[in-house]
Write a protein that holds these residues in place. Structure first.
Motif, mmCIF file in Angstrom:
data_model
loop_
_atom_site.group_PDB
_atom_site.id
_atom_site.type_symbol
_atom_site.label_atom_id
_atom_site.label_comp_id
_atom_site.label_asym_id
_atom_site.label_seq_id
_atom_site.Cartn_x
_atom_site.Cartn_y
_atom_site.Cartn_z
ATOM 1 N N UNK A 11 0.853 -1.186 0.000
ATOM 2 C CA UNK A 11 0.000 0.000 0.000
ATOM 3 C C UNK A 11 0.891 1.239 0.000
ATOM 4 N N UNK A 12 0.500 2.233 -0.767
ATOM 5 C CA UNK A 12 1.169 3.530 -0.771
ATOM 6 C C UNK A 12 0.185 4.555 -0.240
ATOM 7 N N UNK A 13 0.665 5.464 0.570
ATOM 8 C CA UNK A 13 -0.183 6.504 1.129
ATOM 9 C C UNK A 13 -0.202 7.680 0.168
ATOM 10 N N UNK A 87 0.316 0.859 -6.366
ATOM 11 C CA UNK A 87 1.083 1.663 -7.321
ATOM 12 C C UNK A 87 0.340 1.911 -8.629
ATOM 13 N N UNK A 88 -0.309 0.898 -9.177
ATOM 14 C CA UNK A 88 -0.964 1.050 -10.468
ATOM 15 C C UNK A 88 -2.138 2.028 -10.433
ATOM 16 N N UNK A 89 -2.655 2.342 -9.253
ATOM 17 C CA UNK A 89 -3.816 3.224 -9.129
ATOM 18 C C UNK A 89 -3.447 4.643 -8.716
ATOM 19 N N UNK A 90 -2.159 4.927 -8.550
ATOM 20 C CA UNK A 90 -1.727 6.254 -8.104
ATOM 21 C C UNK A 90 -1.536 7.149 -9.323
ATOM 22 N N UNK A 91 -2.333 8.214 -9.436
ATOM 23 C CA UNK A 91 -2.149 9.118 -10.576
ATOM 24 C C UNK A 91 -0.887 9.966 -10.415
ATOM 25 N N UNK A 138 10.379 -8.356 -11.493
ATOM 26 C CA UNK A 138 9.706 -7.201 -10.885
ATOM 27 C C UNK A 138 10.452 -6.737 -9.644
ATOM 28 N N UNK A 139 10.548 -5.404 -9.445
ATOM 29 C CA UNK A 139 11.191 -4.898 -8.231
ATOM 30 C C UNK A 139 10.320 -5.186 -7.022
ATOM 31 N N UNK A 140 10.943 -5.353 -5.860
ATOM 32 C CA UNK A 140 10.207 -5.620 -4.623
ATOM 33 C C UNK A 140 9.409 -4.404 -4.170
ATOM 34 N N UNK A 141 9.976 -3.224 -4.262
ATOM 35 C CA UNK A 141 9.322 -2.007 -3.788
ATOM 36 C C UNK A 141 9.251 -1.000 -4.918
ATOM 37 N N UNK A 142 8.193 -0.191 -4.971
ATOM 38 C CA UNK A 142 8.100 0.831 -6.004
ATOM 39 C C UNK A 142 9.115 1.945 -5.749
#
Length: 154
Positions: A11-13, A87-91, A138-142
């Protein structure tokens, strides 16, 4: 059904750029206790993961707005709360800042489910091969510098 995990996403804030946490790079769940949240309806996978993470951390949170994945960031932009997105949903917009969340959050897993009784078609086999290749590289973290246009500092 057989499920093949493609990737696990943290999750990203997402906060407005004027928010008290906007200049940070990472935040712990306990720092979010007094915040209003924009979140998905109860029963959705992302909401369940967030609820479990906050409960496990002993942090109460308030969900003031329930939204879908397409509108959550817009509500944040309007100042109705902050949100946890994948990540994919963060504009990528200059009026939002993106922060990593401490280890307390659970990863949301994207999987491909296939029939265990039928042979996969050629297009499905190709998709599964691509997913396998992606999962192995794929990277572990964005990289937060690639997300949003806010100033991301420690």
């Amino acid at each position: 059904m057989t499920a093949v995990a493609v990737m696990g996403l943290p999750a990203l804030l997402v906060v407005p750029t004027g928010h008290r946490l906007a200049s940070r790079r990472r935040v712990a769940l306990h720092e979010l206790a007094d915040e209003e949240f924009v979140d998905f309806p109860p029963g959705s996978g992302s909401r369940d993961l967030a609820d479990q993470a906050f409960t496990t951390a002993g942090v109460r949170r308030r969900v003031s707005v329930e939204a879908d994945i397409a509108s959550a960031a817009a509500y944040v932009r309007c100042g109705l709360g902050i949100t946890l997105l994948r990540e994919f949903a963060v504009p990528d917009t200059p009026d939002l800042s993106v922060l990593a969340v401490g280890d307390e959050t659970r990863r949301w897993t994207l999987s491909i489910a296939t029939s265990s009784t039928r042979c996969p078609s050629a297009p499905l086999r190709a998709l599964l091969e691509l997913a396998d290749a992606y999962a192995s590289t794929a990277p572990e973290e964005p990289d937060l510098h690639d997300l949003g246009s806010g100033d991301h500092k420690e």
